[in-house]
Motif scaffolding. Structure first.
Motif, PDB file in Angstrom:
ATOM      1  N   SER A 306      36.557  51.329  63.088  1.00  0.00           N
ATOM      2  CA  SER A 306      35.437  50.336  62.501  1.00  0.00           C
ATOM      3  C   SER A 306      36.451  49.095  62.138  1.00  0.00           C
ATOM      4  N   ASP A 307      37.558  48.775  62.330  1.00  0.00           N
ATOM      5  CA  ASP A 307      38.120  46.939  61.597  1.00  0.00           C
ATOM      6  C   ASP A 307      38.099  46.199  62.788  1.00  0.00           C
ATOM      7  N   GLY A 308      37.232  46.827  63.742  1.00  0.00           N
ATOM      8  CA  GLY A 308      37.209  45.681  65.124  1.00  0.00           C
ATOM      9  C   GLY A 308      38.337  45.743  65.998  1.00  0.00           C
ATOM     10  N   GLY A 309      39.512  46.357  65.250  1.00  0.00           N
ATOM     11  CA  GLY A 309      40.658  45.855  66.450  1.00  0.00           C
ATOM     12  C   GLY A 309      40.433  46.039  67.389  1.00  0.00           C
ATOM     13  N   ASP A 310      41.385  45.846  68.096  1.00  0.00           N
ATOM     14  CA  ASP A 310      41.557  46.392  70.004  1.00  0.00           C
ATOM     15  C   ASP A 310      42.243  46.823  70.340  1.00  0.00           C
ATOM     16  N   ARG A 311      43.425  47.243  69.832  1.00  0.00           N
ATOM     17  CA  ARG A 311      44.708  47.906  70.228  1.00  0.00           C
ATOM     18  C   ARG A 311      44.360  49.281  70.273  1.00  0.00           C
ATOM     19  N   ALA A 312      43.408  50.260  69.101  1.00  0.00           N
ATOM     20  CA  ALA A 312      43.606  51.673  69.244  1.00  0.00           C
ATOM     21  C   ALA A 312      42.294  52.773  70.388  1.00  0.00           C
ATOM     22  N   ARG A 313      41.748  51.128  71.113  1.00  0.00           N
ATOM     23  CA  ARG A 313      40.673  51.513  71.678  1.00  0.00           C
ATOM     24  C   ARG A 313      40.804  52.441  72.857  1.00  0.00           C
ATOM     25  N   MET A 314      41.799  51.729  73.007  1.00  0.00           N
ATOM     26  CA  MET A 314      41.987  52.442  75.008  1.00  0.00           C
ATOM     27  C   MET A 314      42.603  54.020  74.484  1.00  0.00           C
ATOM     28  N   PRO A 315      43.560  54.244  73.983  1.00  0.00           N
ATOM     29  CA  PRO A 315      44.439  55.500  73.362  1.00  0.00           C
ATOM     30  C   PRO A 315      43.162  56.520  72.917  1.00  0.00           C
ATOM     31  N   VAL A 316      42.296  56.252  71.728  1.00  0.00           N
ATOM     32  CA  VAL A 316      41.031  56.689  71.553  1.00  0.00           C
ATOM     33  C   VAL A 316      40.192  57.431  72.653  1.00  0.00           C
ATOM     34  N   THR A 317      40.002  56.102  73.561  1.00  0.00           N
ATOM     35  CA  THR A 317      40.079  56.847  74.803  1.00  0.00           C
ATOM     36  C   THR A 317      40.240  57.607  75.572  1.00  0.00           C
ATOM     37  N   VAL A 318      41.379  57.343  76.404  1.00  0.00           N
ATOM     38  CA  VAL A 318      41.901  58.868  76.902  1.00  0.00           C
ATOM     39  C   VAL A 318      42.090  60.380  76.255  1.00  0.00           C
ATOM     40  N   ARG A 319      41.744  60.047  74.762  1.00  0.00           N
ATOM     41  CA  ARG A 319      42.473  61.355  73.863  1.00  0.00           C
ATOM     42  C   ARG A 319      40.220  61.689  73.973  1.00  0.00           C
ATOM     43  N   ALA A 320      40.087  61.038  73.853  1.00  0.00           N
ATOM     44  CA  ALA A 320      38.516  61.206  73.899  1.00  0.00           C
ATOM     45  C   ALA A 320      38.050  62.406  75.533  1.00  0.00           C
ATOM     46  N   LEU A 321      38.599  60.567  76.597  1.00  0.00           N
ATOM     47  CA  LEU A 321      38.445  62.262  77.800  1.00  0.00           C
ATOM     48  C   LEU A 321      39.079  63.703  78.066  1.00  0.00           C
TER      49      LEU A 321
END
Length: 370
Positions: A306-321
């Motif tokens: 939601s904040d548009g930041g980039d650093r959380a994108r990949m950890p969240v992707t891996v957890r969703a996988l």
């Protein structure tokens, strides 16, 4: 390994004392939920909110966090869908250049040369491009370009491959090249129709992306449907890497991106690394914290930070996988981010554990991305 428990946090809502002029906007704020957090010596230092959805091959929901039905702008994660529209309109180029068509590239020599190749193949020059000018997106690429006296150009801008392919598609169809970004142009009308078909929904709004391309407001679920469809599209027997004519448009785009992940982003970029580490997985990021992933069995994940930041994108992707029972062991290096203090690790950026968000009576099919 499950992440440490994070203090309970309410879904984000607008402050009660919001000014009357912003009341309508505040009422429309999506109800995002915590997706990732950063600790420093055991204390939660930062929390990244957002929404995500994982869908089954039929488009139904497997995992949902936040408000995935809220409208959002997919930004550059829309590029693979735009590329499908161009292939449907007759674009037939080598797979590495088709991957560049769907890219937010770093501006390396291979990206700049690839853009020029697309233009040359169709009798065009850089003067045909209508994207904004910019320095290379990649840090190393930008520094090298500036050291050599380079300036901001349309070729070095990270969307130049897409724009070269759009101009080329106009040549192929006898459409005016000038004005190809106008929403009323036949090219953009085709793109809009293709996006609506692949996502299964009509855009709820339209804006302009950073590069000047028309941008559609969609839902996370709609984008997940589209990425599942692209990722599951198979190449027919005998299809080669030399062009796109022998493959269906969805299969051609997905094949090109997976075969040439370095063209989709670049050296050191996490999306390129993700596709290299998980063969068969289709991935595209977008500005403002967007990540879309498609699995070859037709499942898909789309995330908005939601904040548009980039650093959380990949950890969240891996957890969703992980939540979809995908073997993420090869992704250990991008699943978390170290937090340093005085040059030594003192904390961690990691995703919230959303396994508990899975529907109680639904089973998620086990599968890896291979």
């Amino acid at each position: 390994m499950p992440s440490p428990a994070m203090p309970a946090s309410p879904s984000f809502t607008a402050p009660a004392a919001a000014a009357p002029a912003s009341a309508a906007v505040a009422q429309a704020l999506p109800r995002h939920e915590p997706l990732a957090f950063q600790t420093r010596d055991g204390l939660v230092e930062s929390i990244h909110y957002g929404s995500l959805i994982a869908t089954a091959p039929d488009g139904s929901t497997l995992l949902s966090v936040g408000e995935p039905q809220a409208a959002f702008y997919p930004r550059s994660s829309l590029k693979p869908l735009q590329a499908v529209a161009l292939v449907r309109a007759g674009l037939d180029i080598p797979a590495d250049l088709l991957a560049l068509t769907a890219a937010s590239h770093s501006g390396a020599a291979e990206h700049r040369n690839g853009t020029t190749r697309i233009l040359d193949m169709h009798g065009l020059t850089a003067a045909a491009l209508e994207n904004s000018a910019d320095l290379p997106y990649g840090v190393a690429e930008r520094e090298e370009w500036v050291r050599e006296g380079g300036r901001a150009t349309q070729i070095t801008q990270n969307c130049s491959g897409k724009h070269a392919a759009m101009a080329a598609t106009c040549v192929i169809n006898g459409w005016p090249v000038r004005g190809y970004l106008d929403p009323s142009h036949p090219l953009q009308q085709l793109v809009r129709e293709t996006v609506a078909e692949l996502t299964g929904e009509q855009p709820s709004g339209i804006s302009t992306d950073g590069c000047g391309t028309p941008l559609f407001a969609l839902s996370l679920q709609g984008m997940a449907r589209a990425f599942g469809r692209l990722a599951a599209a198979g190449l027919p027997d005998g299809a080669s890497d030399g062009g796109t004519a022998s493959a269906g448009p969805e299969a051609a785009v997905a094949h090109a991106m997976r075969r040439h992940p370095e063209m989709v982003a670049g050296v050191g970029r996490d999306v390129t690394e993700l596709m290299r580490l998980m063969p068969g997985l289709l991935a595209k990021d977008g500005f403002e914290g967007i990540q879309a992933v498609g699995l070859p069995d037709g499942r898909a994940i789309v995330i908005k930070i939601s904040d548009g930041g980039d650093r959380a994108r990949m950890p969240v992707t891996v957890r969703a996988l992980e939540a979809l029972d995908v073997d993420t062991v090869p992704l250990a290096g991008i699943a978390t981010g170290p937090v340093l203090g005085g040059g030594r690790p003192v904390g961690l950026l990691q995703a919230v554990d959303f396994l508990s968000s899975l529907p109680a009576n639904d089973s998620v099919p086990a599968n890896d991305a291979n």
